[in-house]
Write a protein that holds these residues in place. Structure first.
Motif, mmCIF file in Angstrom:
data_model
loop_
_atom_site.group_PDB
_atom_site.id
_atom_site.type_symbol
_atom_site.label_atom_id
_atom_site.label_comp_id
_atom_site.label_asym_id
_atom_site.label_seq_id
_atom_site.Cartn_x
_atom_site.Cartn_y
_atom_site.Cartn_z
ATOM 1 N N PHE A 184 6.539 1.305 11.381
ATOM 2 C CA PHE A 184 5.866 0.173 11.083
ATOM 3 C C PHE A 184 4.402 0.178 11.305
ATOM 4 O O PHE A 184 4.191 0.218 12.494
ATOM 5 N N VAL A 185 3.711 0.356 10.131
ATOM 6 C CA VAL A 185 2.219 0.424 10.338
ATOM 7 C C VAL A 185 1.409 -0.934 10.095
ATOM 8 O O VAL A 185 1.828 -1.349 9.093
ATOM 9 N N GLU A 186 0.356 -1.275 11.066
ATOM 10 C CA GLU A 186 -0.266 -2.581 10.897
ATOM 11 C C GLU A 186 -1.684 -2.283 10.817
ATOM 12 O O GLU A 186 -2.045 -1.448 11.530
ATOM 13 N N TRP A 187 -2.548 -3.175 10.045
ATOM 14 C CA TRP A 187 -3.920 -2.819 10.312
ATOM 15 C C TRP A 187 -4.464 -4.259 10.151
ATOM 16 O O TRP A 187 -3.899 -5.151 9.303
ATOM 17 N N THR A 188 -5.919 -4.381 10.564
ATOM 18 C CA THR A 188 -6.571 -5.597 10.111
ATOM 19 C C THR A 188 -7.283 -5.416 8.774
ATOM 20 O O THR A 188 -8.019 -4.224 8.753
ATOM 21 N N PRO A 189 -7.245 -6.262 7.842
ATOM 22 C CA PRO A 189 -7.891 -5.788 6.373
ATOM 23 C C PRO A 189 -9.315 -5.785 6.472
ATOM 24 O O PRO A 189 -9.833 -6.556 7.366
ATOM 25 N N PRO A 190 -9.921 -5.296 5.354
ATOM 26 C CA PRO A 190 -11.349 -5.495 5.410
ATOM 27 C C PRO A 190 -11.709 -6.748 4.934
ATOM 28 O O PRO A 190 -10.845 -7.655 4.292
ATOM 29 N N ARG A 191 -12.951 -7.263 5.256
ATOM 30 C CA ARG A 191 -13.362 -8.647 4.953
ATOM 31 C C ARG A 191 -13.991 -8.597 3.623
ATOM 32 O O ARG A 191 -13.801 -9.776 2.956
ATOM 33 N N ALA A 192 -14.499 -7.445 3.164
ATOM 34 C CA ALA A 192 -14.949 -7.360 1.577
ATOM 35 C C ALA A 192 -13.853 -7.349 0.707
ATOM 36 O O ALA A 192 -12.602 -6.996 0.987
ATOM 37 N N LYS A 193 -14.196 -7.735 -0.515
ATOM 38 C CA LYS A 193 -13.203 -7.562 -1.593
ATOM 39 C C LYS A 193 -12.937 -5.948 -1.804
ATOM 40 O O LYS A 193 -13.961 -5.586 -1.876
ATOM 41 N N VAL A 194 -11.707 -5.628 -2.089
ATOM 42 C CA VAL A 194 -11.332 -4.153 -2.293
ATOM 43 C C VAL A 194 -10.403 -4.258 -3.527
ATOM 44 O O VAL A 194 -9.589 -4.899 -3.767
ATOM 45 N N ASP A 195 -10.377 -3.158 -4.245
ATOM 46 C CA ASP A 195 -9.396 -3.050 -5.414
ATOM 47 C C ASP A 195 -7.949 -2.480 -4.849
ATOM 48 O O ASP A 195 -6.891 -3.022 -5.389
ATOM 49 N N PHE A 196 -8.087 -1.683 -3.759
ATOM 50 C CA PHE A 196 -6.709 -1.337 -3.160
ATOM 51 C C PHE A 196 -6.974 -0.711 -1.892
ATOM 52 O O PHE A 196 -7.752 -0.181 -1.520
ATOM 53 N N ILE A 197 -5.884 -0.561 -1.036
ATOM 54 C CA ILE A 197 -5.765 0.204 0.263
ATOM 55 C C ILE A 197 -5.030 1.587 0.165
ATOM 56 O O ILE A 197 -4.016 1.350 -0.771
ATOM 57 N N LEU A 198 -5.548 2.544 0.579
ATOM 58 C CA LEU A 198 -4.678 4.010 0.786
ATOM 59 C C LEU A 198 -4.270 3.849 2.228
ATOM 60 O O LEU A 198 -5.047 3.905 2.969
ATOM 61 N N LEU A 199 -2.905 4.184 2.044
ATOM 62 C CA LEU A 199 -2.365 4.493 3.186
ATOM 63 C C LEU A 199 -1.945 6.058 3.105
ATOM 64 O O LEU A 199 -1.078 6.395 2.235
ATOM 65 N N LYS A 200 -2.238 6.900 4.024
ATOM 66 C CA LYS A 200 -1.749 8.414 3.968
ATOM 67 C C LYS A 200 -1.218 8.495 5.431
ATOM 68 O O LYS A 200 -1.850 8.141 6.421
ATOM 69 N N TYR A 201 -0.232 9.597 5.486
ATOM 70 C CA TYR A 201 0.234 9.822 6.480
ATOM 71 C C TYR A 201 1.011 11.350 6.263
ATOM 72 O O TYR A 201 1.252 11.895 5.234
ATOM 73 N N GLY A 202 1.016 12.201 7.651
ATOM 74 C CA GLY A 202 1.672 13.462 7.603
ATOM 75 C C GLY A 202 1.734 13.900 8.848
ATOM 76 O O GLY A 202 1.339 13.260 9.834
ATOM 77 N N LEU A 203 2.385 15.126 8.787
ATOM 78 C CA LEU A 203 2.453 15.626 10.287
ATOM 79 C C LEU A 203 1.287 16.343 10.844
ATOM 80 O O LEU A 203 0.505 16.661 10.014
ATOM 81 N N VAL A 204 1.113 16.044 12.028
ATOM 82 C CA VAL A 204 -0.282 16.698 12.673
ATOM 83 C C VAL A 204 -0.019 18.060 12.636
ATOM 84 O O VAL A 204 0.959 18.672 12.868
ATOM 85 N N GLY A 205 -1.081 18.773 12.301
ATOM 86 C CA GLY A 205 -1.383 20.160 11.958
ATOM 87 C C GLY A 205 -0.838 20.303 10.527
ATOM 88 O O GLY A 205 -1.175 21.558 10.181
ATOM 89 N N GLY A 206 -0.821 19.414 9.780
ATOM 90 C CA GLY A 206 -0.804 19.624 8.361
ATOM 91 C C GLY A 206 0.382 20.154 7.347
ATOM 92 O O GLY A 206 0.586 20.294 6.482
ATOM 93 N N GLU A 207 1.663 20.423 8.199
ATOM 94 C CA GLU A 207 2.714 21.033 7.659
ATOM 95 C C GLU A 207 3.237 19.938 6.680
ATOM 96 O O GLU A 207 3.722 18.705 7.054
#
Length: 141
Positions: free
Chosen positions: A51-74
């Motif tokens: 479960f990933v949480e974050w503090t949202p930006p204060r400015a107005k944005v169009d969308f949030i990008l969440l990316k994840y992957g194995l360390v090392g890029g596999e």
């Protein structure tokens, strides 16, 4: 511009224009840097879900990008495009006992904020053995 925006200004000299010896022409290319998410936290990590949480930006944005992957890029990165004001997401179908990195950034128009990132490790898969197998119960005497 809003108070949460910064502008980066790039200044370059052009050698192609002829000026006197003490003067150089300048050009400026402004680049808008938008406010992004901060304070990323990963909790409730199991063998296949986190479960990933974050503090949202204060400015107005169009969308949030969440990316994840194995360390090392596999295996590459998985990317989700999330609608504000969403500030949490459950990543699933993770590989047990693996180290992951997760990045969150904000996008407005063609501008993307700097990403905030962290790493986490999934738990080991539960044993599928029969009763007493793999659990360290008792001993045969």
């Amino acid at each position: 511009m809003c108070p949460q925006e910064r502008v980066h200004l790039t200044v370059s000299l052009s050698p192609s224009v002829k000026w006197d010896n003490n003067t150089h022409p300048l050009s400026a290319l402004p680049h808008l840097v938008i406010d992004g998410p901060t304070h990323i936290l990963v909790r409730d990590v199991s063998d296949t879900v986190a479960f990933v949480e974050w503090t949202p930006p204060r400015a107005k944005v169009d969308f949030i990008l969440l990316k994840y992957g194995l360390v090392g890029g596999e295996g590459g990165k998985t990317t989700f495009r999330l609608q504000p004001p969403l500030s949490q997401y459950s990543v699933q179908a993770l590989r047990p006992g693996s180290r992951y990195e997760v990045w969150v950034s904000a996008v407005r128009g063609t501008n993307e904020s700097e990403a905030t990132a962290t790493q986490f490790t999934t738990g080991e898969a539960a044993s599928g053995g029969g009763p007493g197998e793999g659990r360290g119960r008792g001993a045969i005497l």
